[in-house]
Scaffold this active site. Structure first.
Site, PDB file in Angstrom:
ATOM      1  N   TYR A 154       0.841  -1.213   0.000  1.00  0.00           N
ATOM      2  CA  TYR A 154       0.000   0.000   0.000  1.00  0.00           C
ATOM      3  C   TYR A 154       0.869   1.253   0.000  1.00  0.00           C
ATOM      4  CZ  TYR A 154      -3.648   3.311   1.319  1.00  0.00           C
ATOM      5  OH  TYR A 154      -4.518   4.382   1.339  1.00  0.00           O
ATOM      6  N   VAL A 189      -9.718   8.680   7.465  1.00  0.00           N
ATOM      7  CA  VAL A 189     -11.149   8.912   7.254  1.00  0.00           C
ATOM      8  C   VAL A 189     -11.957   7.735   7.786  1.00  0.00           C
ATOM      9  CG1 VAL A 189     -12.902   9.564   5.555  1.00  0.00           C
ATOM     10  CG2 VAL A 189     -10.506  10.160   5.158  1.00  0.00           C
TER      11      VAL A 189
END
Length: 250
Positions: A154, A189
């Site tokens: 990632y 988030v």
């Protein structure tokens, strides 16, 4: 004399949930016509007038035809601005590199990196002679700049997105009708991805306690607020192309 309203268009990936849904809400509120490419359909968005295209973007052989079909619906005479947001992405499997199998590595890099490269290439090429405002926004991550234990794929795939943004800016600097490129990290988030992170095994992700604490302390960014910030940055003419930006916490 009546001046015809010029249309603004957004093409985004991964718009059916999470940050993508927040992005769509912000652009809709500002009268933008929206095309969302995602694996799933969100019925709420259909009712809002968003054109949803169902596509697994890892089927890269289908991307070009899908985009061309969208672009062919646009009226060049009425279009003022078009934005492509490369939002779709995956964390992949959270684990040290030596515990990941080849399939997981390939699929994560394919969605996070290869797909935005393909979409950006097609977008730039198709609109190269259009005298309109054009922008590409790549959703990146703070993980592009900081290594996390268990996030090798990632982190690396998002670092590539930052460099993609900067090289687009360099290549477009002398273009007659340039495309502006921005990379925006939305911060931490409150999405399904964060839920997945908090359920990790500490042996695979040593920073798990920090992310659990962010949730417990109410320190996560809200997807709707993030969407509004992205819209504002997209329309901020003072931001130079190639900028790597971050949305700060609540």
């Amino acid at each position: 004399m009546i001046t015809e309203i010029m249309e603004e268009v957004l093409v985004t990936t991964g718009g059916s949930k999470g940050i993508g849904k927040g992005i769509i809400a912000a652009y809709l509120a500002n009268g933008t016509s929206i095309f969302s490419i995602a694996r799933t359909v969100n019925t709420e968005l259909t009712e809002s007038g968003v054109t949803q295209i169902t596509l697994d973007l890892t089927q890269t052989n289908l991307i070009e035809a899908t985009l061309i079909n969208i672009f062919s619906l646009l009226d060049k005479a009425k279009l003022r601005k078009i934005t492509l947001i490369n939002n779709a992405g995956t964390l992949g499997t959270i684990a040290p590199l030596d515990r990941l199998n080849q399939d997981i590595i390939e699929k994560t890099i394919l969605l996070n990196t290869t797909v935005p490269f393909i979409l950006s290439s097609l977008f730039i090429h198709y609109f190269k002679d259009w005298t309109i405002e054009k922008s590409i926004i790549n959703i990146t991550s703070g993980a592009a700049l900081k290594p996390y234990f268990g996030w090798s794929v990632y982190c690396s795939s998002k670092a590539a997105i930052n460099m993609l943004t900067q090289t687009i800016a360099a290549e477009q600097a002398d273009a007659k009708y340039a495309v502006k490129a921005l990379a925006i990290a939305p911060g931490v988030v409150d999405t399904d991805m964060q839920t997945e992170i908090r359920q990790s095994n500490k042996s695979n992700f040593k920073d798990i306690e920090r992310f659990i604490a962010l949730k417990e302390d109410g320190a996560l960014n809200d997807a709707v607020t993030v969407g509004k910030k992205i819209f504002e940055m997209d329309n901020d003419k003072s931001l130079p192309s190639g900028s790597i930006l971050r949305i700060e916490g609540n």
